[in-house]
Design a protein around this motif. Sequence first.
Motif, PDB file in Angstrom:
ATOM      1  N   LEU A 183      89.084 147.219  98.880  1.00 42.66           N
ATOM      2  CA  LEU A 183      89.660 148.489  98.437  1.00 42.66           C
ATOM      3  C   LEU A 183      89.202 149.646  99.328  1.00 42.66           C
ATOM      4  O   LEU A 183      89.984 150.562  99.628  1.00 42.66           O
ATOM      5  CB  LEU A 183      89.280 148.765  96.982  1.00 42.66           C
ATOM      6  N   TYR A 188      90.187 153.465  99.498  1.00 41.81           N
ATOM      7  CA  TYR A 188      89.876 153.856  98.115  1.00 41.81           C
ATOM      8  C   TYR A 188      88.435 153.485  97.790  1.00 41.81           C
ATOM      9  O   TYR A 188      88.093 152.312  97.641  1.00 41.81           O
ATOM     10  CB  TYR A 188      90.840 153.178  97.136  1.00 41.81           C
ATOM     11  N   ASP A 193      90.678 155.484  90.833  1.00 42.64           N
ATOM     12  CA  ASP A 193      91.846 156.121  91.424  1.00 42.64           C
ATOM     13  C   ASP A 193      93.035 155.175  91.510  1.00 42.64           C
ATOM     14  O   ASP A 193      94.136 155.593  91.867  1.00 42.64           O
ATOM     15  CB  ASP A 193      91.515 156.612  92.839  1.00 42.64           C
ATOM     16  N   ILE A 194      92.801 153.916  91.174  1.00 37.06           N
ATOM     17  CA  ILE A 194      93.823 152.883  91.386  1.00 37.06           C
ATOM     18  C   ILE A 194      94.456 152.483  90.057  1.00 37.06           C
ATOM     19  O   ILE A 194      93.757 152.097  89.115  1.00 37.06           O
ATOM     20  CB  ILE A 194      93.198 151.645  92.060  1.00 37.06           C
ATOM     21  N   ALA A 197      95.991 146.882  91.389  1.00 37.93           N
ATOM     22  CA  ALA A 197      95.880 146.228  92.685  1.00 37.93           C
ATOM     23  C   ALA A 197      96.006 144.733  92.460  1.00 37.93           C
ATOM     24  O   ALA A 197      95.360 144.177  91.571  1.00 37.93           O
ATOM     25  CB  ALA A 197      94.547 146.564  93.355  1.00 37.93           C
ATOM     26  N   LEU A 207      98.632 147.475  96.375  1.00 38.13           N
ATOM     27  CA  LEU A 207      97.841 148.504  95.699  1.00 38.13           C
ATOM     28  C   LEU A 207      98.712 149.701  95.342  1.00 38.13           C
ATOM     29  O   LEU A 207      99.493 150.179  96.170  1.00 38.13           O
ATOM     30  CB  LEU A 207      96.682 148.939  96.600  1.00 38.13           C
ATOM     31  N   PRO A 209      98.137 153.500  93.659  1.00 37.50           N
ATOM     32  CA  PRO A 209      97.187 154.494  93.130  1.00 37.50           C
ATOM     33  C   PRO A 209      97.800 155.281  91.979  1.00 37.50           C
ATOM     34  O   PRO A 209      99.022 155.293  91.791  1.00 37.50           O
ATOM     35  CB  PRO A 209      96.937 155.398  94.336  1.00 37.50           C
ATOM     36  N   HIS A 215      94.052 161.130  88.939  1.00 35.51           N
ATOM     37  CA  HIS A 215      92.846 160.566  89.532  1.00 35.51           C
ATOM     38  C   HIS A 215      91.634 160.735  88.625  1.00 35.51           C
ATOM     39  O   HIS A 215      91.434 161.789  88.030  1.00 35.51           O
ATOM     40  CB  HIS A 215      92.549 161.242  90.878  1.00 35.51           C
TER      41      HIS A 215
END
Length: 221
Positions: A183, A188, A193-194, A197, A207, A209, A215
């Motif tokens: 990541l 990242y 923040d994801i 994935a 992935l 976000p 965030h």
Amino acid sequence: MLFLTLMLKLVFGLIALLVTVRLLGKKTLSQATSFDLVYMLVLGGILAQSIYDTRVTLFHLISAIAVWGLMVYGIQVVVRQKEHARTTIKGSPAMLFVDGKMQVQSFIDTNMEVEQFRSLLREQNIFCLENVELAILETSGRLSVITKGEPIQKLSYLLVNTGEYVEKDLGQLQDKEETRKVLQEAGYDNVRDIFCALWSSEYGLYLVPYPESEHKKNPAE
């Protein structure tokens, strides 16, 4: 007398069900919206509570069914004529994928989980999100999909889901530290923040976000 009352309740209950089905229209069960299912369940509750309750007379049963039926019919008339009322009461289709890109906000707004979405895709023999060009969540809860590319009949693994590592799928590929490095290489440092994935042997890392406003500020775990 009790036997006669019970028989009359059953007869009028059957008539009420037939009328309600006609109000619902020529839909299959899979096409019914959550609103359609709710008023059918409520009608079933009215019948179930009244048939064996001697305090509820036949007049009470007929009155309750008539009022409920009129309300349902009135709502059906309104939603057929008013677009705003239709979307408010019965909802509207949600675009989950557009031009091959996951619409994160639509997933959040519809409470659609990534794993649930993948399950619906697998029912249509789609195993990789990379093969999804367009995906629409219908008001009935069914998923309409347009695919792209050559379909890959191999499972992908969910590594991160809504900002958290998925230990179950991680264990089949690599440990958390290895995933953290992958990541980071993708840019990242913060797993929160994801949105999701995934990893597949064919496409590698997939992935998505969170939108900038979504965030998370907590450090990666």
